[in-house]
Structures are given as structure tokens and as C-alpha cells.
Design an enzyme around this catalytic site. Structure first.
Site, PDB file in Angstrom:
ATOM      1  N   TYR A   1     -34.161  13.882  -1.967  1.00  0.00           N
ATOM      2  CA  TYR A   1     -33.720  12.877  -1.065  1.00  0.00           C
ATOM      3  C   TYR A   1     -33.174  11.693  -1.662  1.00  0.00           C
ATOM      4  CZ  TYR A   1     -33.980   9.399   2.383  1.00  0.00           C
ATOM      5  OH  TYR A   1     -33.535   8.276   3.432  1.00  0.00           O
TER       6      TYR A   1
ATOM      7  N   GLU B   1     -45.212   0.689 -13.801  1.00  0.00           N
ATOM      8  CA  GLU B   1     -44.348   1.860 -13.904  1.00  0.00           C
ATOM      9  C   GLU B   1     -43.288   2.081 -15.151  1.00  0.00           C
ATOM     10  OE1 GLU B   1     -41.329   0.992 -11.007  1.00  0.00           O
ATOM     11  OE2 GLU B   1     -40.417   3.093 -11.154  1.00  0.00           O
ATOM     12  N   HIS B   2     -42.699   0.653 -15.295  1.00  0.00           N
ATOM     13  CA  HIS B   2     -42.102   0.578 -16.616  1.00  0.00           C
ATOM     14  C   HIS B   2     -42.768  -0.496 -17.586  1.00  0.00           C
ATOM     15  CE1 HIS B   2     -38.978   0.999 -13.320  1.00  0.00           C
ATOM     16  NE2 HIS B   2     -38.487   2.087 -14.128  1.00  0.00           N
TER      17      HIS B   2
ATOM     18  N   GLU C   1     -75.215  33.237  -7.854  1.00  0.00           N
ATOM     19  CA  GLU C   1     -74.513  32.299  -6.761  1.00  0.00           C
ATOM     20  C   GLU C   1     -75.012  33.244  -5.306  1.00  0.00           C
ATOM     21  OE1 GLU C   1     -70.561  31.390  -7.865  1.00  0.00           O
ATOM     22  OE2 GLU C   1     -71.310  30.416  -9.535  1.00  0.00           O
TER      23      GLU C   1
ATOM     24  N   GLN D   1     -35.349  -6.164 -13.272  1.00  0.00           N
ATOM     25  CA  GLN D   1     -36.249  -5.427 -12.445  1.00  0.00           C
ATOM     26  C   GLN D   1     -36.525  -6.296 -11.148  1.00  0.00           C
ATOM     27  OE1 GLN D   1     -37.976  -2.690 -12.718  1.00  0.00           O
ATOM     28  NE2 GLN D   1     -38.435  -3.097 -10.584  1.00  0.00           N
TER      29      GLN D   1
ATOM     30  N   HIS E   1     -69.397  40.505  -4.741  1.00  0.00           N
ATOM     31  CA  HIS E   1     -68.712  40.025  -6.028  1.00  0.00           C
ATOM     32  C   HIS E   1     -69.233  40.867  -6.929  1.00  0.00           C
ATOM     33  CE1 HIS E   1     -67.284  36.686  -3.563  1.00  0.00           C
ATOM     34  NE2 HIS E   1     -66.561  36.082  -4.986  1.00  0.00           N
TER      35      HIS E   1
ATOM     36  N   HIS F   1     -34.118  -5.592  -7.976  1.00  0.00           N
ATOM     37  CA  HIS F   1     -34.494  -4.520  -7.202  1.00  0.00           C
ATOM     38  C   HIS F   1     -34.862  -4.813  -5.777  1.00  0.00           C
ATOM     39  CE1 HIS F   1     -33.726  -0.912  -9.232  1.00  0.00           C
ATOM     40  NE2 HIS F   1     -34.362  -1.359 -10.161  1.00  0.00           N
TER      41      HIS F   1
ATOM     42  N   ASP G   1     -33.025   3.620 -16.582  1.00  0.00           N
ATOM     43  CA  ASP G   1     -32.741   3.757 -15.179  1.00  0.00           C
ATOM     44  C   ASP G   1     -31.487   4.919 -14.957  1.00  0.00           C
ATOM     45  OD1 ASP G   1     -34.592   2.309 -14.127  1.00  0.00           O
ATOM     46  OD2 ASP G   1     -33.268   0.459 -13.591  1.00  0.00           O
TER      47      ASP G   1
ATOM     48  N   SER H   1     -40.971  -0.988  -7.214  1.00  0.00           N
ATOM     49  CA  SER H   1     -40.736  -0.760  -8.597  1.00  0.00           C
ATOM     50  C   SER H   1     -41.231  -2.021  -9.251  1.00  0.00           C
ATOM     51  CB  SER H   1     -39.180  -0.769  -8.981  1.00  0.00           C
ATOM     52  OG  SER H   1     -38.900  -0.400 -10.013  1.00  0.00           O
TER      53      SER H   1
END
Lengths: 441, 441
Positions: free
Chosen positions: B136, B336-337, B424, B269, B429, B272, B370, B247
């Protein structure tokens, strides 16, 4: 439904004789009930634990697990007392499983990467163990030391600074000796006696006694699953290992397969729960018949036959035209466990990528992977094996990047950065570059 | 709010003079509006696309993007016509970015692992590219070729058999030449002109013209984010790359930093969006003052000054007692950054693990990452950097396991498997093992 009267013959199909709609229906998983009631109960529990902390967790533990606790924590002395009860035989089995699981996960240790992407520009990919992880081990009446190993071994190998194990206590407020011994082998000392949505809430948000974790691992019932999903959507909550659903096994068998082995595998999956799904794909009508007969025969002496019969009622033995068709169907279904009992299993396996875990050849029962081959038994179910990965060591790490440019390095990239920033209409992005080069030229 | 009258001095703080509650508030992210209205709109769109397919997607594209399309697909001829319009300068910038991003991601190629965990028992960890991925790329008025590269390069390197790119068209129904050229560089030929929740729905569920994918990657607005979250919760839907949020950038600077560089980064930043968050941590009061002055100065000549001012209104320049305290705050905030402009950035970086991406030293502006250093700009935001990983090549693969035992291999594990199965309470099993060994002894 009268389980005992189920006729397994009615679950035999010939793929090419089915309509597209019938084929789709056959591969449909049983619908999972995430009812409004369940979601509302879970939401109430999450809120109560966020608001009231330990008191709420202790209250729900009394209500749901019928255990009266004064404290959620478990003292080293109490743990040692429980472990002392463990038979040597079980201890040895846990030791054996620990060693194979450890060997396989040790080989998965991730390596940092460092690349000079352009002259004077170095980029790195780094791995750091998650700071705090919560391991959820189902309990109560069931005793699941294997799950403690599957979660505890990678957490130990990753070196996560904090590893917290939670499990619902029995009515005496105790956890099982086998579980506690498995936890001890993995070096886990922070153990709390709680389960269900309340334990997930405590891990995600923290309480007075249980510090918040960053990520929660492990399987659970529908309340645990709903709670994990809810906290993973909340930025204040915690990440989770993977989406969950009931367990499932597909077997691809050709005429060379041993029908008794195939039936034993199908039953080992079916005994997990009434919502387990088992599917056999074979180009051999004879194998399908023989497996059907073996299922009936083996069911008669199984302690959990009633559960297995319920699971078998929504399962299917499907005759396919070829192994190639079996591959197509399997890729579309994306089974959690896929057993390949054919003459050339390795060859076929190359094409089988939508799986949680593959079991190749006649001597690799699925139950081997549940406990002791070394692979992880926490696997994507319910079709998620077409997109989600099986649990591995790297899931206990975070990956992040780093970069460093010299003045010359930045100068070399400058025209590209400035041009792209201007194309995207972001002035200040361009200026962060030009200003640096002007200042130092 | 009169943005022009914001006094940046009011956003300067001394950490140790704040109460615990004030400290918490300062690190609080702006609340994201996932309102009931938004969720209901997204839910309506998802249902409409599932029910009506292409017609619904085309309808929403007309409604939201004001583009009248007869078909969502984009012919090779139309794409070539658009790409021909691209200036050589932009083409070169995309080529440069492509080469650094490719170099860094190429080094991340995962290796299959094969381990003999016990005599006669071999376990493997295998990687397979995801069968179908959806990329996307936001669009419309904005042109984001960089995002096409960040998603397209790893999809190409992983060798995903199907790579689908969707992006909302402009009012003429076109995608930008820069975006299309970036897609072409990444070998992407399956491109559809749609965006928003309707594009996410089409990717997750499929329509007549858009085949369903297994996983959806890429950033988007709040509708896209909500739609991605919804389809990722649906077993019939698709997995997603990571949770999303606005961001953010944190800068740690000491007295050696250049205040103009730091301010330029904070502004890159802030431009944005109004919900971007920028934070400076410095032990130097002089640096904080100087950065504040530089912000005012640089703002006067910025085309997106109004947006940047809005973002700065919820941001902060924080004086800390030491770099060690800055590390603590950063680990807690999990930016994030994270830009480290100190005398010894590499040393400090060793302790900074809760980050999406690190930018070290004076010549590594965040805008470099970026576009062109080579690292991926799709990163965990909103605090998810304490648990989620930065986007990397392995996110375009699935990991799964495989095991194979010989008869002797199974015999060696048998006692452990049987003992654990019995612990168990899972008879079948155990029997899947004992029956095999009895049959062949």
C-alpha cells in the site's frame, strides 16, 4: 450427537467428484466462537485488572480456578517443595526434551548485519532481546510442561532480561511439579499463579506484584486468546506471539504408507479437543479404506475416544487424483501440522511451504514434534500458516536498524535525498541535508 | 489555535524538576482517534467490498478520491506513458535510492538451518517467500515514490511470486510518474489504482480484478490503519506488517552538537503532520536554548511551517541530568527515529535498543534514512518500538519447521515422548510412537 454412533465411512470423500462449493466446505475450519458475551467478559476482566491490580487477579483466580491465594507470587521454597515431588522418569523426559529443543533453537541465533551501502554510509541491522517477556502456560487440570519448555528455552537463549511465567493454579493454589521443573531448567524464577484473561491483563498492564511485559507468548483457551488479541491492539498493552486457533493435522500419504501409523497420527491430533481438525489426503483408495478401519480399531482402546470421535466428525479422509493435487490442497488449507508419509517425502516437502511444521516419513509422528524432536510446538493454526511464521528464537528479539554517514557519505547521497524530498514536497527534509553541507563546506 | 503565536520557549523543560506525573505526561503520545464513527465507516467499506467487489472499490474511489475509473487495473501502456513524463533528475534519485536500499536488504537474506538434534533426528528451519503480498503506497495529492521502494525492494529480493501495488489515483485517475518508476525498478507489474480502506479490503478478500494476498504492507491514514487492523484480526483476511501511528523523532544531543543541525532534524520530523512528535533530550542548557532559537529562525522560511508549528506545540526540549538519564528516557519512550548527536554516538547507541532506527553523529540526518541511506523507513511508531521490529527482508518470508526421524532416531526419543504424553494425559500421542516401534521391531 451420539458420538459412539459416528460412522467414519461418511467422512470419506473423492476430491474430484465434489463441486467447488463442496470442496470449499470440506476445507472450512470449524467456526470459532468469539461471541459478544465472551468479548464483553474479557473486556470487563481487562478493565478490572487495570483498575484494581492484584486484588482483581486474585479474585478471578478464586472465581475461575477455585484457588484461594493471598499472593500471586510463588516462593523459591514452595517451588522447590513442588519440584521435589517429581518422579525421576518425568525429570529425565523433561531433560531430554530440553536438550533437543535447546539444540534446535540455539542454531537460530540471529547475527547483526553491517553493510556499507554507499561510500561513507554504513547501515546496520541489530538484534536485541526483548526486555521483558511473559510466558503463558495453560494449566489447572491439564499439566503442560512441554509448553513451558517451548516458550522458556528460546527466552533463555535470547537472554531476555526479564522472563515471567504465569499459569493457572490447581484448587490448592499450586502449579504442577513438571511445569515448575521445566521452568527451572529454563532459568525462570519469576513465576505467578494465575491464568485466563486476568493473567494476560496483568502481564500487559502490570499490577503491584507483576511488572508489565513487552510481549506475551503461549497458547490458551478462548478467553486467553481474546485477551491476547485485545491487549495486542492497545498501544499501552503488549505484543503477542501469533494469532491462535484450534490445533490441526493434515496427512499426505501414498500407497507406501502404513495405515496404522497414519491412523495413530490422526488420532493423536483428534484427542486434543472436539474442535481439532484432521484431514488425510491420499491418491490411494486402499490406503483411505485401511486408515478408516484402523481409526475404528484404535479408537476402541483410547482413553479420550469420545473427544477424538467428536473431532473426527468434522474431519475428512480425501481421495485425491495425484500427490500434485494433494500439494495444491495442502497449500490452500495451510495446515498447522503436515505429515508426509510417502515414498519420497523430502522431494514433496520442497513444494509444501504453507505449513506450521512438517513431519517427514514413517518414523516422524506428529507427537514427536509436540515434545522432543526439538522444533517448537507453538505454530500458526487456522489457516494463518499462509502468512504467519512458526515460533522461533528470533521472536524473542527485536530487530532495529542504525545508520551513520560521514560528511562525504552524506554529500554522496545529497542530490538523491534532496530530489526525493522535493518530489514529496518536504522542504525541511531537504534542508536537513543542505544546511549540513553548507555549514561544513 | 493560532499556530503563528506559539511560543517555543514554553516547550522547554528540566526533567528533574518535573513530578512523576508531569514526566509521564510529557512522554505521552498524542491520543489517536479511532472513533466509533471511523470504525463503523471502515466496517461498512470492508463489507461492501467483500459483497460487491470491484464495483464497490470503484464507487469509493469516485467518492473519496474524486476519480472516475472504469477499471482498477493499470495497463502497461498507460504506465509507460506516465513514466515517460518523469524528469531525468528524479529518475536518477530513485535509481540511487534503489541501489542503497537494495544493498542493505540484500544482506538480510535469511538462511535455512538444519540441525541433528539427536542421533537420527534432523530438524530444519526453512524460509519461503510469502506467496502474495500487497503493497500500500499512500497517494492522491502526495507523491511517495520512497515508500514504493521501501516495500518493493524487499518484496523483489524475497522473490514473492505475486507482488501487488495499490495506491489512490489523482482526480484524473492516474498514479504519479515517480511512483510508477519506483515500482518498475522493483519489477512490479500488478498495479491497481485504489487506496483507503477499500484498497485494503480488496487486497485482503480479493475482488474480480484484484486477487487476494496473504499480507499487506505499508503506511496509510487512519482509515487505512483501521482497515489493516480489522483484516489482520480476521482469519479470512490478511496479515499486516506492523501496528501504525504518527511519525516521531527523538534527538539526544550533548554540548558537542550543532544546534542548527538538531533543529533542522526536529523540523524535518515536525513537517510530516500536526500529530508528529519531536523530542530533544540534552544535558546542556545552552544547546536547548540554541536549538530553540534555531527552530524559530528556520521555521520562518519553511513552506510547511504551519504544520510544523502545530507538531511542535505538543513536542518538548528536555534538559536531562546526564546522557545516562537520556538513555533511560529514550528506552522508556521507544522512539521510531532516534538521532544521537553526541561526542561518542556509537558508544551510546549500544544501550539504545528500543528504537525503530538510529541516526548516529552529525552527518546522519533523519531524512537520509527516509530516502537513501539504505535502511527501511517503515518503522514501529507510537511506542511499539519496545516490542515490534523495523521492517526488513525477513518480513516478506514465512518461517516454518520440518523434522525427520529414522526408526532409530524415534527409538532414542521414545521414552521422553511417551513419558511427557502420559504426564499430559494424551494417550494417542504416546501410542503414535509405541505402535511404530512395535510394528517394526
Amino acid at each position: 450427537m451420539n458420538c459412539e454412533s459416528l460412522n467414519l465411512n461418511s467422512r470419506q470423500f473423492v476430491w474430484s467428484s465434489l463441486t467447488k462449493a463442496e470442496q470449499d466446505a470440506l476445507l472450512q475450519r470449524p467456526v470459532q466462537g468469539t461471541s459478544a458475551t465472551l468479548n464483553s467478559t474479557v473486556s470487563t476482566i481487562l478493565t478490572a485488572v487495570r483498575d484494581q491490580g492484584d486484588a482483581a487477579v486474585i479474585g478471578y483466580t478464586q472465581k475461575f480456578d477455585c484457588a484461594q491465594l493471598t499472593s500471586l507470587s510463588y516462593s523459591a521454597a514452595a517451588i522447590a517443595r513442588q519440584i521435589a515431588k517429581l518422579p525421576a522418569k518425568t525429570r529425565e523426559a523433561i531433560d531430554k526434551a530440553y536438550s533437543t529443543i535447546r539444540r534446535f533453537h540455539e542454531a537460530q541465533q540471529p547475527q547483526d548485519i553491517r553493510v556499507e551501502t554507499a561510500p561513507g554510509v554504513t547501515c546496520e541491522l541489530r538484534y536485541a532481546p526483548l526486555s521483558a517477556v511473559g510466558l503463558y502456560v495453560p494449566g489447572g487440570s491439564a499439566v503442560l510442561p512441554s509448553t513451558a519448555l517451548m516458550l522458556g528455552v528460546p527466552a533463555q537463549l535470547a537472554g531476555c532480561p526479564r522472563v515471567v511465567l504465569v499459569s493457572p493454579p490447581d484448587q490448592q493454589g499450586e502449579l504442577s511439579p513438571a511445569l515448575l521443573y521445566a521452568a527451572q531448567r529454563c532459568g525462570i524464577t519469576e513465576i505467578y499463579r494465575c491464568g485466563g484473561a486476568q493473567a494476560v491483563a496483568a502481564l500487559a498492564y502490570g499490577t503491584e506484584s507483576i511488572g508489565k511485559v513487552n510481549k506475551i507468548f503461549g497458547p490458551g483457551n478462548s478467553y486467553v486468546t481474546a485477551a491476547k488479541q485485545a491487549v495486542s491492539q492497545d498501544p499501552q498493552g503488549a505484543a503477542i506471539d501469533m494469532p491462535a486457533g484450534p490445533s490441526e493435522l493434515m496427512v499426505i500419504a501414498d500407497a507406501s504408507a502404513n495405515p496404522a501409523f497414519v491412523a495413530a497420527d490422526l488420532l493423536s491430533q483428534a484427542e486434543h479437543g472436539a474442535d481439532s481438525q484432521v484431514l488425510l489426503l491420499s491418491p490411494s483408495a486402499a490406503i483411505i479404506d485401511a486408515v478408516g478401519q484402523q481409526l475404528e480399531r484404535q479408537l476402541t482402546t483410547l482413553s479420550r475416544a469420545s473427544t477424538a470421535r467428536q473431532a473426527l466428525a468434522s474431519s475428512a479422509l480425501i481421495q485425491v487424483e495425484s500427490l500434485a493435487q494433494a500439494v495444491d490442497i495442502s497449500q490452500r488449507y495451510a495446515p498447522e501440522h503436515l505429515s508426509v508419509q510417502t515414498a519420497e517425502p523430502d522431494q514433496l516437502a520442497q513444494q509444501l511451504t504453507h505449513v506450521g511444521s512438517l513431519f517427514l516419513g514413517p518414523y516422524t509422528p506428529e507427537s514427536g514434534g509436540d515434545y522432543a524432536t526439538g522444533t517448537n510446538h507453538v505454530l500458526p493454526t487456522y489457516g494463518f500458516a499462509s502468512s504467519a511464521s512458526s515460533l522461533g528464537l528470533v521472536d524473542f528479539y527485536r530487530r532495529y536498524t542504525s545508520q551513520k554517514a560521514s560528511r562525504e557519505g552524506l554529500a554522496g547521497l545529497a542530490s538523491a535525498i534532496v530530489e526525493l524530498a522535493e518530489t514529496e514536497g518536504l522542504d525541511a527534509h531537504a534542508r536537513a541535508v543542505t544546511l549540513r553541507l553548507e555549514a561544513s563546506s
